[in-house]
Design a protein around this motif. Sequence first.
Motif, PDB file in Angstrom:
ATOM      1  N   ASP A  18       0.823  -1.209   0.000  1.00  0.00           N
ATOM      2  CA  ASP A  18       0.000   0.000   0.000  1.00  0.00           C
ATOM      3  C   ASP A  18       0.860   1.262   0.000  1.00  0.00           C
ATOM      4  O   ASP A  18       2.061   1.236   0.276  1.00  0.00           O
ATOM      5  CB  ASP A  18      -0.918   0.010   1.226  1.00  0.00           C
ATOM      6  N   HIS A  19       0.221   2.385  -0.304  1.00  0.00           N
ATOM      7  CA  HIS A  19       0.902   3.670  -0.200  1.00  0.00           C
ATOM      8  C   HIS A  19       1.296   3.906   1.258  1.00  0.00           C
ATOM      9  O   HIS A  19       0.571   3.534   2.187  1.00  0.00           O
ATOM     10  CB  HIS A  19      -0.011   4.801  -0.682  1.00  0.00           C
ATOM     11  N   THR A  64       1.011   5.856   3.652  1.00  0.00           N
ATOM     12  CA  THR A  64       0.265   6.901   4.347  1.00  0.00           C
ATOM     13  C   THR A  64       0.147   6.537   5.818  1.00  0.00           C
ATOM     14  O   THR A  64       0.295   5.372   6.203  1.00  0.00           O
ATOM     15  CB  THR A  64      -1.142   7.071   3.757  1.00  0.00           C
ATOM     16  N   ALA A  65      -0.127   7.544   6.646  1.00  0.00           N
ATOM     17  CA  ALA A  65      -0.273   7.300   8.078  1.00  0.00           C
ATOM     18  C   ALA A  65      -1.419   6.329   8.350  1.00  0.00           C
ATOM     19  O   ALA A  65      -1.321   5.458   9.234  1.00  0.00           O
ATOM     20  CB  ALA A  65      -0.509   8.622   8.809  1.00  0.00           C
ATOM     21  N   ILE A  66      -2.503   6.446   7.578  1.00  0.00           N
ATOM     22  CA  ILE A  66      -3.660   5.560   7.777  1.00  0.00           C
ATOM     23  C   ILE A  66      -3.294   4.113   7.467  1.00  0.00           C
ATOM     24  O   ILE A  66      -3.632   3.194   8.233  1.00  0.00           O
ATOM     25  CB  ILE A  66      -4.843   6.024   6.895  1.00  0.00           C
ATOM     26  N   ASN A  67      -2.593   3.885   6.366  1.00  0.00           N
ATOM     27  CA  ASN A  67      -2.220   2.524   5.986  1.00  0.00           C
ATOM     28  C   ASN A  67      -1.199   1.928   6.955  1.00  0.00           C
ATOM     29  O   ASN A  67      -1.266   0.736   7.293  1.00  0.00           O
ATOM     30  CB  ASN A  67      -1.657   2.504   4.567  1.00  0.00           C
ATOM     31  N   ILE A  68      -0.255   2.743   7.385  1.00  0.00           N
ATOM     32  CA  ILE A  68       0.744   2.263   8.345  1.00  0.00           C
ATOM     33  C   ILE A  68       0.069   1.877   9.656  1.00  0.00           C
ATOM     34  O   ILE A  68       0.340   0.817  10.229  1.00  0.00           O
ATOM     35  CB  ILE A  68       1.827   3.336   8.587  1.00  0.00           C
ATOM     36  N   ALA A  69      -0.827   2.739  10.137  1.00  0.00           N
ATOM     37  CA  ALA A  69      -1.528   2.459  11.390  1.00  0.00           C
ATOM     38  C   ALA A  69      -2.380   1.205  11.279  1.00  0.00           C
ATOM     39  O   ALA A  69      -2.422   0.378  12.212  1.00  0.00           O
ATOM     40  CB  ALA A  69      -2.393   3.655  11.777  1.00  0.00           C
TER      41      ALA A  69
END
Length: 222
Positions: free
Chosen positions: A84-85, A87-92
């Motif tokens: 995934d990209h 992004t903070a949302i994907n990492i979280a």
Amino acid sequence: MKQLEPRYDPPSRRYLSDTALPQLYASVREVVQKELDAAKYVSCTTDIWTANYAAKSYMSLTAHWMTEEFELKMAVLHVEEFPDHHTAINIAATLNDMLNKWKLRKKLHAVIHDNARKAVAASRDNSMPYFTCMAHSAQLIISDSLKDQREVNKALAITRKIVGHFKQSPPAAEKLRKLQLERLQWDTPLTVVQEVKTRWNSTYYMVERFIALRDSLTLFND
């Protein structure tokens, strides 16, 4: 193997990948899970990187805890592809999924990661206690201080250009190798080390190797 014991039938690759390794993983996972369950608090380190051999990103999670006998323990829980990209949302979301698979969310003491803005946002926005890596902070300080040194920057730029030439030219790299073996009579030839800005201490290793290659680089230009 056929010469030693012709009757022995070694396990197939499919058996190893589909049966043996999953069984081994399941047994080791059970042992690690029991130790994590017994721990009162667990801290975790995590990182995301791109493999040198392929354009693929990976994310890791390593658990650190202490037993009642004050013995420090650690276990690598996850190393998996992160397509995934970043992004903070994907990492979280990925980090949460990893923690929940090992039932660590409620006993998490802290997550330690680098100073990347998105990694910090992933922890902060997800209400995870976190610390940024001290070694990475020190690396950023050193990198920023080097930017203010004009002569150092000039020397590093020249070094990068020369190293890049040998990395991009197999004939030049081969000539350098032969010079070390035939003219300098080295037992083991050395190659240049290319700096990778996201790899800590890579600038130091590049310069260290460049100095070690000084004699052969001088001969190369003769």
